[in-house]
Design a protein around this motif. Structure first.
Motif, short mmCIF file in Angstrom:
data_model
loop_
_atom_site.label_atom_id
_atom_site.label_comp_id
_atom_site.label_asym_id
_atom_site.label_seq_id
_atom_site.Cartn_x
_atom_site.Cartn_y
_atom_site.Cartn_z
N TYR A 186 63.26 18.13 100.43
CA TYR A 186 62.78 17.82 99.41
C TYR A 186 63.67 16.68 98.89
O TYR A 186 63.64 15.54 98.67
CB TYR A 186 62.02 18.27 98.48
CG TYR A 186 61.16 17.46 97.32
CD1 TYR A 186 60.23 16.86 97.56
CD2 TYR A 186 61.60 17.13 96.04
CE1 TYR A 186 59.45 16.00 96.98
CE2 TYR A 186 61.24 16.38 95.26
CZ TYR A 186 60.06 15.59 95.83
OH TYR A 186 59.31 14.85 94.84
N SER B 103 56.92 14.76 85.20
CA SER B 103 57.90 14.51 86.34
C SER B 103 58.69 13.28 86.03
O SER B 103 58.32 12.76 85.03
CB SER B 103 56.85 14.21 87.67
OG SER B 103 55.57 13.58 87.33
N GLU B 104 59.81 13.13 86.64
CA GLU B 104 60.64 11.84 86.43
C GLU B 104 61.02 11.27 87.86
O GLU B 104 61.12 11.88 88.83
CB GLU B 104 61.81 12.22 85.78
CG GLU B 104 62.60 13.40 86.27
CD GLU B 104 63.88 14.03 85.46
OE1 GLU B 104 64.32 13.25 84.93
OE2 GLU B 104 64.45 15.07 85.39
N PRO C 99 67.41 13.69 90.11
CA PRO C 99 66.38 13.33 88.86
C PRO C 99 67.14 12.35 87.91
O PRO C 99 68.41 12.45 88.02
CB PRO C 99 66.06 14.67 88.17
CG PRO C 99 67.19 15.43 88.63
CD PRO C 99 67.74 15.15 89.85
N ARG D 85 63.19 9.80 90.87
CA ARG D 85 64.53 10.08 91.29
C ARG D 85 65.43 9.01 91.50
O ARG D 85 64.86 7.92 91.99
CB ARG D 85 64.21 10.79 92.62
CG ARG D 85 63.77 12.23 92.54
CD ARG D 85 63.55 13.06 93.68
NE ARG D 85 62.83 12.63 94.67
CZ ARG D 85 62.53 13.20 95.85
NH1 ARG D 85 63.22 14.26 96.43
NH2 ARG D 85 61.41 12.83 96.56
N ARG E 70 62.54 23.25 89.77
CA ARG E 70 61.83 21.77 90.32
C ARG E 70 61.15 22.21 91.59
O ARG E 70 61.40 22.84 92.55
CB ARG E 70 63.08 20.94 90.58
CG ARG E 70 63.77 20.35 89.32
CD ARG E 70 64.46 19.12 89.50
NE ARG E 70 64.92 18.72 88.23
CZ ARG E 70 64.48 17.72 87.42
NH1 ARG E 70 63.31 17.00 87.95
NH2 ARG E 70 64.94 17.29 86.50
N PRO F 60 58.37 10.84 92.95
CA PRO F 60 59.46 11.51 91.79
C PRO F 60 59.64 13.02 91.88
O PRO F 60 58.96 13.51 92.89
CB PRO F 60 58.38 11.31 90.73
CG PRO F 60 57.02 11.47 91.32
CD PRO F 60 57.33 10.71 92.67
N SER F 61 60.10 13.44 91.00
CA SER F 61 60.57 15.06 90.97
C SER F 61 59.73 15.57 89.95
O SER F 61 59.97 15.26 88.80
CB SER F 61 62.12 15.32 90.75
OG SER F 61 62.27 16.53 90.47
N ARG F 62 59.18 16.82 90.10
CA ARG F 62 58.40 17.51 89.36
C ARG F 62 59.08 18.74 88.87
O ARG F 62 59.59 19.56 89.64
CB ARG F 62 56.86 18.08 89.89
CG ARG F 62 56.01 16.71 90.07
CD ARG F 62 54.67 17.09 90.58
NE ARG F 62 54.71 17.92 91.43
CZ ARG F 62 53.94 18.73 92.09
NH1 ARG F 62 53.03 19.17 91.32
NH2 ARG F 62 53.98 19.49 93.17
N PRO G 288 53.03 22.94 85.80
CA PRO G 288 53.88 21.59 86.00
C PRO G 288 54.20 21.18 84.52
O PRO G 288 52.93 21.11 83.75
CB PRO G 288 53.09 20.67 86.69
CG PRO G 288 52.25 21.65 87.62
CD PRO G 288 51.83 22.80 86.87
#
Lengths: 305, 305
Positions: free
Chosen positions: B207, B165-166, B245, B168, B149, B267-269, B162
């Motif tokens: 992060y 993403s979703e 996530p 958080r 991540r 979001p988190s990637r 990448p």
DNA sequence: TGCACCCATAACCTGGAGGCATGGACGTCG
DNA sequence: CGACGTCCATGCCTCCAGGTTATGGGTGCA
């Protein structure tokens, strides 16, 4: 994962030899001990390094990968070791002087005395090397400077300043038939067994067997010795005879051993040697200057202290 | 003279810290043990490496010489270790895949399945990394490829592709007052204690604490955890709350822990990462292709096996 | 003077590395 | 075909190195 350099050495030898049994002999450990160590290494890495078979141990692919790296690691450590010890002797104002048994003989004392005069505060630490080490530790970085006898293998990589030469004599048992002679021609000795230096000293050994003065006549080796004591004993016991510098007749005497002049072999040359990296080292330069100034021009005449 | 890398590590830390006591703490050994080891090293070398005083241990000149060499020796060994293990996994047709707990979640299974299809005979060995290791072992060479991540420290030195993403969410104790809310704005959480990753993970930790979305408001850390289990326990016990996530809400459930949508944080990637040295490694390339082909375009919707 | 901070020492315990003797697999040779 | 030789592995014993805790002994500081 941590390793011992010893373990890496073990691995390197097994990899090289392809056999635990042979490697164990070379390393002077028992075969089961090696078995255990190699398995421990494999277990620690989580990798099979060898494939075992009745024919021996063959490196696997990852084993080969490791074997490629290990020599550099070991020599890196050796280098660090040398540098550290070198720094220590510099810091302690000690010049490590290697010398071969019988290298400079009478010349040594005046050189050391002159060095003490020229470099007050410094101390010359004399280290006698065995004959298995004709560079007297210089090649291994164990000393800063060395008094040696030429020629020896590896001398090309060093700086050399010849100091003097002296005739060679032959040392033989007092009971030897030729001991009664005043002078001996070398060709009379061609068939005699000789007391020699260890084989790994190559050119040096050859020189003291006078291999070049035999017209291709093969050498008989009656014994191999590393130290003057063994050497004298071997000669006294009649295991063989040997060439020696004239000064040895004064420095290495023993009942039952006599030295006789011998014709037909060249003289022996003594030199001071140092590492080119030390060309600018003022202490080394001073020592070399002491050698040049102080070597006895007439190799005879022991002058005591 | 033989040494253990452990001994060299000890020496390096003592040299760095200038204190046996502090070094012993860092190394998780007792101070007398370190005393003994350092003395043993000095005895083996025949060199004093430190000058002792009440203020601690100061390197001597030879000690400094050794300290200069040791890091290279240690990293040389680490390299050999990595190469050997890498060769072993190649030879065994194993691709070592690191992944962070909760990195790819639903995406992982299809990727592995696709890899098995594309590379028959090969096996993907999945290695779950702790949160103290955000590159999932890639930075240390422990794995060939990793599902991670972003962002994390050291990612610049790696290749990154990448995947998706979703959003958080926030994970909090069911008993927490805000647990009753449908949706929470992140600024409402500024003063809450957080369950954080270990400090050495730097940017990665930041992060997940959303340090950039706090307008400089300081972070309160209520607990530090390395593994999902501890993390869930800490949250259930009310030591703090945490961002996670969205997929964690499906993968990491526990009575007493609830997940709520949160607004005001990005979001988190998720990415797949590999070492640039493996750019031409066909197996690594294949795995990357599997990731590209198989990551779920719609991050929702768990699809089982 | 008493304390705090370091490093060194002592006494003890455990595990690893070595040795010897032996086992087991496999090829070779009489 | 069985005896032997050649490998490497295993079992058992000893010993030392490396770890631990507890304690000693300087030295600066309050």
């Amino acid at each position: 994962m941590d390793v011992d350099t010893r373990l890496l050495r073990y691995f390197a030898v097994v990899a090289e030899e392809g056999s635990l049994t042979r490697a164990a002999e070379l390393l002077y450990v028992s075969q089961p001990a090696l078995t255990k160590q190699i398995r421990r290494l494999e277990a620690g890495l989580g990798v099979d390094l060898f494939t075992r078979s009745r024919t021996g141990m063959a490196l696997t692919e990852p084993g080969r990968a490791l074997a490629e790296r290990v020599p550099a690691l070991l020599s890196g450590w050796e280098t660090a070791l040398r540098e550290t010890r070198g720094a220590a002797s510099r810091a302690a104002r000690v010049l490590r002087v290697g010398f071969l048994a019988s290298a400079a003989n009478e010349a040594t004392q005046p050189i050391i005395a002159e060095f003490a005069r020229r470099r007050p505060g410094w101390r010359a630490e004399m280290r006698q090397a065995s004959w298995s080490n004709p560079s007297a530790g210089l090649a291994d970085g164990d000393v800063d400077i060395a008094l040696v006898r030429l020629p020896f293998p590896g001398q090309e990589a060093l700086r050399l300043l010849p100091l003097f030469s002296e005739p060679r004599r032959v040392a033989l048992a007092a009971s030897h038939p030729l001991a009664a002679r005043e002078t001996i021609a070398f060709r009379e000795l061609w068939d005699e067994p000789f007391v020699a230096a260890p084989a790994e000293t190559g050119r040096w050994r050859e020189y003291w067997l006078a291999a070049d003065e035999r017209d291709g006549h093969p050498v008989r080796v009656g014994a191999v010795t590393e130290h003057p004591d063994d050497w004298l004993t071997a000669i006294a016991n009649g295991y063989g005879i040997a060439l020696a510098p004239e000064s040895a007749a004064r420095f290495y005497t023993r009942p039952g051993v006599v030295y006789r002049p011998v014709t037909g072999v060249g003289p022996s040359r003594v030199a001071v040697a140092w590492d080119p990296a030390d060309d600018d080292n003022p202490v080394v330069r001073d020592f070399v200057r002491c050698c040049r100034d102080r070597h006895p021009d007439r190799p005879g005449g022991p002058d005591g202290t």
